[in-house]
Design an enzyme around this catalytic site. Structure first.
Site, PDB file in Angstrom:
ATOM      1  N   MET A  57      39.486  73.805  39.525  1.00  0.00           N
ATOM      2  CA  MET A  57      39.849  75.120  40.049  1.00  0.00           C
ATOM      3  C   MET A  57      40.124  75.049  41.543  1.00  0.00           C
ATOM      4  O   MET A  57      39.583  74.209  42.262  1.00  0.00           O
ATOM      5  CB  MET A  57      38.775  76.147  39.746  1.00  0.00           C
ATOM      6  N   CYS A  58      40.988  75.931  41.968  1.00  0.00           N
ATOM      7  CA  CYS A  58      41.322  76.162  43.364  1.00  0.00           C
ATOM      8  C   CYS A  58      41.622  77.659  43.472  1.00  0.00           C
ATOM      9  O   CYS A  58      41.514  78.370  42.474  1.00  0.00           O
ATOM     10  CB  CYS A  58      42.495  75.278  43.798  1.00  0.00           C
ATOM     11  N   PRO A  59      41.993  78.188  44.635  1.00  0.00           N
ATOM     12  CA  PRO A  59      42.182  79.638  44.739  1.00  0.00           C
ATOM     13  C   PRO A  59      43.156  80.227  43.716  1.00  0.00           C
ATOM     14  O   PRO A  59      42.906  81.296  43.176  1.00  0.00           O
ATOM     15  CB  PRO A  59      42.691  79.823  46.167  1.00  0.00           C
TER      16      PRO A  59
END
Length: 131
Positions: free
Chosen positions: A82-84
């Site tokens: 996950m990332c933003p």
């Protein structure tokens, strides 16, 4: 031994509608399966982003450190990157997939996850993780 390009070629040639579904996970499923211990969540943002804010659960392995830190990833669990949003998370997911991991990326991104863990929902989820 196959080269990375050959492995990627093979992945692309076998890519189908089911893989398109299997490579993604939404917030609700992520939270449920993480609480059950079925997932390892990896935040792949840069160190500065992580220092500015983090979730309080999951692991932090920046995307550019991923190749050197594979020993920190549990082969017995589904790995969710996950990332933003999801762009870097998909790069990480594909890399780990080609390394032999069962992987997904969080379609909602971390911003969507944070939105779903506001107020009472955050309290209740963290209490659930603590048992």
């Amino acid at each position: 031994m196959q080269s990375r390009v050959e492995e990627f070629d093979k992945y692309l040639k076998n890519f189908d509608y089911q893989e398109r579904i299997d490579m993604k996970i939404k917030r609700e499923e992520l939270l449920e399966r993480y609480a059950k211990g079925e997932l390892q969540i990896i935040d792949i943002r840069f160190h500065e982003e992580y220092e500015a804010w983090s979730l309080g659960f999951g692991d932090h392995i920046p995307l550019n450190e991923l190749p050197d830190r594979l020993d920190e990833i549990d082969k017995n669990k589904t790995i969710v990157t996950m990332c933003p949003h999801y762009d870097r998370a998909e790069i990480a997911r594909l890399y780990l997939k080609l390394q032999g991991f069962d992987t997904k990326y969080l379609t909602d991104g971390m911003l969507g996850l944070v939105e779903g863990l506001r107020g009472d929902k955050a309290r209740d989820y963290i209490n659930r993780l603590k048992g």
